[in-house]
Design an enzyme around this catalytic site. Structure first.
Site, PDB file in Angstrom:
ATOM      1  N   ASP A  65     -58.991  -7.328 -30.889  1.00 45.12           N
ATOM      2  CA  ASP A  65     -58.649  -8.712 -31.224  1.00 45.12           C
ATOM      3  C   ASP A  65     -58.596  -9.623 -30.007  1.00 45.12           C
ATOM      4  OD1 ASP A  65     -56.376  -7.273 -30.434  1.00 45.12           O
ATOM      5  OD2 ASP A  65     -55.002  -8.514 -31.589  1.00 45.12           O
ATOM      6  N   HIS A 138     -47.507  -2.815 -22.731  1.00 43.68           N
ATOM      7  CA  HIS A 138     -48.051  -2.679 -24.078  1.00 43.68           C
ATOM      8  C   HIS A 138     -48.473  -1.222 -24.273  1.00 43.68           C
ATOM      9  CE1 HIS A 138     -49.592  -4.011 -27.827  1.00 43.68           C
ATOM     10  NE2 HIS A 138     -50.880  -3.998 -27.511  1.00 43.68           N
ATOM     11  N   ASP A 206     -48.976  -9.488 -26.105  1.00 43.95           N
ATOM     12  CA  ASP A 206     -49.030  -8.036 -26.322  1.00 43.95           C
ATOM     13  C   ASP A 206     -48.213  -7.290 -25.283  1.00 43.95           C
ATOM     14  OD1 ASP A 206     -51.633  -7.115 -28.338  1.00 43.95           O
ATOM     15  OD2 ASP A 206     -51.424  -9.195 -27.736  1.00 43.95           O
TER      16      ASP A 206
END
Length: 304
Positions: A65, A138, A206
């Site tokens: 993404d 992350h 993130d």
């Protein structure tokens, strides 16, 4: 003058009216893009900005993404007759991922220079600005980025006259150059005041809210930060998936002493992010919910 546009605000997957997270800035004829999820080139065109002037693309991490829009973007840049080299910055392995995506975007008329990040903190020089890359936390190696535009101190013409500095040297000294004139040497510190406040934009998505993020975002005019989950009750999911709640992002903004916070990278299930912003504003009043193509222009303080 620095133009900032939050191109998309969706995390994980694009929605009909919410493109995947990406940020674009424009300064001094050069554009910077951070992340390039699916739909990025479309929302750039909807904004009316140009792909042609993008000189640097910074990738936070190589989840789909955040990079799936690269092939289409690169092809569109090629079709705009771009020939100047492009720099792509990202964590180690970003070149391998980008090269794989370029199987469907071969034969570009411009070179791509890769800068793979390996340290916890690194700097990259752009056209008139500095990029600071800092590692966050992350599920894969991920970086946040700050764009910093420094501003030199004021030039003191009276001091230049006192020192009998020739007029032809003044502009060069203001640009930070050292000037030789016969047997005399003039340096900027002789006529320039202390550095004035510049501009700083920090982008972070993130990640869990680790203290170092607040340090790297310290004093930013704008802090753009993920808010995957709007409700504090979702803290368990945020910890498990290494994301943040609105309130956690607001806590970072407060600790960093930033000018304002834009939340982004919303969960697809978060249909109306504005319904959950009040809790974050109690922590940091200048919290704003991002939306696709939200734009702001920043200028230097006239009083400085």
């Amino acid at each position: 003058m620095l133009d900032v546009c939050l191109l998309g605000t969706s995390g994980m997957m694009p929605l009909p009216r919410r493109a995947l997270t990406a940020l674009m800035t424009r300064f001094n004829g050069s554009s910077l893009l951070i992340d390039c999820g699916e739909g990025t080139q479309i929302t750039i065109r909807e904004k009316g900005w140009s792909l042609h002037d993008v000189d640097i693309i910074c990738i936070t991490h190589v989840h789909g993404d955040h990079v799936s829009g690269l092939p289409g973007l690169l092809l569109s840049m090629a079709n705009s007759e771009r020939v100047l080299p492009l720099t792509i910055v990202g964590p180690r392995g970003v070149k391998k991922v980008c090269d794989a995506l370029r199987i469907i975007a071969p034969g570009l008329p411009f070179n791509i220079d890769y800068r793979e990040l390996t340290e916890d903190f690194e700097t990259i020089e752009g056209k008139g600005y500095t990029i600071e890359a800092f590692r966050v936390r992350h599920t894969v190696t991920t970086y946040g980025y700050s764009q910093i535009i420094r501003r030199a101190g004021k030039f003191d013409p009276d001091r230049a006259k006192e020192l009998d500095i020739p007029l032809h040297a003044w502009s060069r000294l203001q640009k930070g150059e050292t000037v030789e004139d016969g047997d005399r040497l003039f340096t900027p510190d002789m006529v320039m005041g202390a550095e004035r406040k510049g501009l700083k934009i920090t982008y972070c998505t993130d990640t869990r809210p680790i203290p170092s993020i607040a340090e790297y975002a310290r004093g930013a005019d704008l802090f753009i930060c993920e808010g995957m989950y709007g409700e504090d009750s979702d803290i368990g999911k945020a910890r498990e998936k290494k994301h943040m709640t609105f309130s956690e992002a607001a806590g970072l903004a407060r600790d960093a002493g930033v000018g304002e916070l834009w939340l982004t990278h919303f969960s697809p299930s978060l249909i109306r992010p504005k319904d959950y912003v009040d809790a974050a504003r109690r922590i940091f009043p200048e919290t704003h919910v991002g939306k696709d193509r939200k734009t702001r222009t920043f200028t230097f303080d006239k009083d400085e």
